[in-house]
Design a protein around this motif. Structure first.
Motif, PDB file in Angstrom:
ATOM      1  N   GLU A  43       0.838  -1.182   0.000  1.00 29.70           N
ATOM      2  CA  GLU A  43       0.000   0.000   0.000  1.00 29.70           C
ATOM      3  C   GLU A  43       0.886   1.250   0.000  1.00 29.70           C
ATOM      4  OE1 GLU A  43      -2.406   0.413   3.453  1.00 29.70           O
ATOM      5  OE2 GLU A  43      -3.337   2.285   2.795  1.00 29.70           O
ATOM      6  N   MET A  44       0.566   2.175  -0.896  1.00 26.15           N
ATOM      7  CA  MET A  44       1.329   3.410  -1.003  1.00 26.15           C
ATOM      8  C   MET A  44       0.925   4.364   0.106  1.00 26.15           C
ATOM      9  SD  MET A  44       1.478   6.073  -4.194  1.00 26.15           S
ATOM     10  CE  MET A  44       1.091   4.707  -5.265  1.00 26.15           C
ATOM     11  N   GLN A  45       1.907   4.961   0.776  1.00 23.45           N
ATOM     12  CA  GLN A  45       1.628   5.934   1.824  1.00 23.45           C
ATOM     13  C   GLN A  45       2.565   7.124   1.697  1.00 23.45           C
ATOM     14  OE1 GLN A  45       1.847   3.681   5.540  1.00 23.45           O
ATOM     15  NE2 GLN A  45      -0.373   3.497   5.553  1.00 23.45           N
ATOM     16  N   LEU A  46       2.023   8.294   1.996  1.00 26.35           N
ATOM     17  CA  LEU A  46       2.782   9.537   1.949  1.00 26.35           C
ATOM     18  C   LEU A  46       2.516  10.303   3.240  1.00 26.35           C
ATOM     19  CD1 LEU A  46       1.628  10.520  -1.639  1.00 26.35           C
ATOM     20  CD2 LEU A  46       3.874   9.637  -1.054  1.00 26.35           C
ATOM     21  N   GLY A  47       3.556  10.921   3.804  1.00 20.88           N
ATOM     22  CA  GLY A  47       3.378  11.676   5.033  1.00 20.88           C
ATOM     23  C   GLY A  47       4.258  12.913   5.055  1.00 20.88           C
ATOM     24  N   GLU A  48       3.630  14.062   5.296  1.00 21.01           N
ATOM     25  CA  GLU A  48       4.361  15.327   5.280  1.00 21.01           C
ATOM     26  C   GLU A  48       4.812  15.729   6.691  1.00 21.01           C
ATOM     27  OE1 GLU A  48       0.815  15.588   2.405  1.00 21.01           O
ATOM     28  OE2 GLU A  48       1.224  14.944   4.466  1.00 21.01           O
ATOM     29  N   SER A  49       5.893  16.482   6.735  1.00 17.70           N
ATOM     30  CA  SER A  49       6.360  17.074   7.989  1.00 17.70           C
ATOM     31  C   SER A  49       7.102  18.354   7.659  1.00 17.70           C
ATOM     32  CB  SER A  49       7.272  16.107   8.754  1.00 17.70           C
ATOM     33  OG  SER A  49       8.419  15.795   7.998  1.00 17.70           O
ATOM     34  N   GLY A  50       7.285  19.197   8.672  1.00 17.00           N
ATOM     35  CA  GLY A  50       8.103  20.383   8.505  1.00 17.00           C
ATOM     36  C   GLY A  50       7.356  21.694   8.383  1.00 17.00           C
ATOM     37  N   GLY A  51       6.031  21.659   8.410  1.00 13.17           N
ATOM     38  CA  GLY A  51       5.292  22.908   8.341  1.00 13.17           C
ATOM     39  C   GLY A  51       5.431  23.719   9.616  1.00 13.17           C
ATOM     40  N   GLY A  52       4.903  24.942   9.569  1.00 15.43           N
ATOM     41  CA  GLY A  52       4.959  25.782  10.762  1.00 15.43           C
ATOM     42  C   GLY A  52       4.698  27.232  10.433  1.00 15.43           C
ATOM     43  N   LEU A  53       5.027  28.081  11.396  1.00 17.65           N
ATOM     44  CA  LEU A  53       4.839  29.521  11.265  1.00 17.65           C
ATOM     45  C   LEU A  53       6.191  30.178  11.037  1.00 17.65           C
ATOM     46  CD1 LEU A  53       3.117  32.122  11.604  1.00 17.65           C
ATOM     47  CD2 LEU A  53       3.586  31.958  14.066  1.00 17.65           C
ATOM     48  N   VAL A  54       6.254  31.045  10.037  1.00 17.37           N
ATOM     49  CA  VAL A  54       7.500  31.724   9.705  1.00 17.37           C
ATOM     50  C   VAL A  54       7.182  33.151   9.265  1.00 17.37           C
ATOM     51  CG1 VAL A  54       7.496  30.947   7.297  1.00 17.37           C
ATOM     52  CG2 VAL A  54       9.671  31.487   8.411  1.00 17.37           C
ATOM     53  N   GLN A  55       8.116  34.056   9.478  1.00 18.49           N
ATOM     54  CA  GLN A  55       7.918  35.427   9.027  1.00 18.49           C
ATOM     55  C   GLN A  55       8.212  35.550   7.538  1.00 18.49           C
ATOM     56  OE1 GLN A  55      10.345  37.914  11.591  1.00 18.49           O
ATOM     57  NE2 GLN A  55       8.596  38.314  12.913  1.00 18.49           N
ATOM     58  N   ALA A  56       7.625  36.529   6.912  1.00 19.48           N
ATOM     59  CA  ALA A  56       7.888  36.794   5.502  1.00 19.48           C
ATOM     60  C   ALA A  56       9.381  36.982   5.283  1.00 19.48           C
ATOM     61  CB  ALA A  56       7.123  38.032   5.052  1.00 19.48           C
TER      62      ALA A  56
END
Length: 123
Positions: A1-14
């Motif tokens: 079964e194919m699986q994908l998982g994201e990480s690394g998002g968050g809040l950052v200033q322009a």
């Protein structure tokens, strides 16, 4: 079964930077292209970047070209999105997705999606 998982998002200033990582399993880069797709509040999903090992494609949407870089790491089976010079309009939920062989801009043709990770860029 194919699986994908994201990480690394968050809040950052322009003007800041973030690195998103898509961990994959159940697929090979030879047979599947991996894309980063985002959805901003009230907007449709759009393909931000895509990598296909089959034809060497590295696609970038015009809005991110020159600021974002997609990289694949075969040893870890991850596809990362390096995002620099972030703007408030980059705020969105970012998804990684897989499509057989080649990159596509047709979201209906995507074979598998991750759960998404939130990126918020403050002004």
């Amino acid at each position: 079964e194919m699986q994908l998982g994201e990480s690394g998002g968050g809040l950052v200033q322009a003007g800041g930077a973030l690195r998103l990582s898509c961990a994959t399993s159940g697929l090979t880069f030879k047979h599947y292209a991996v894309a980063w797709i985002r959805q901003a509040p009230g907007k449709e999903r759009e393909v931000v970047s895509c990598f296909s090992e089959s034809d060497g494609t590295r696609y970038y949407a015009p809005s991110v070209k020159g600021r974002f870089t997609i990289s694949r790491y075969s040893s870890k089976m991850t596809v990362d999105l390096h995002m620099n010079s972030l703007k408030p309009e980059d705020t969105a939920v970012y998804y990684c997705a897989a499509h057989a062989i080649f990159c596509t801009l047709q979201l209906s043709e995507v074979d598998s999606w991750g759960q998404g990770t939130q990126v918020t860029v403050s002004s």
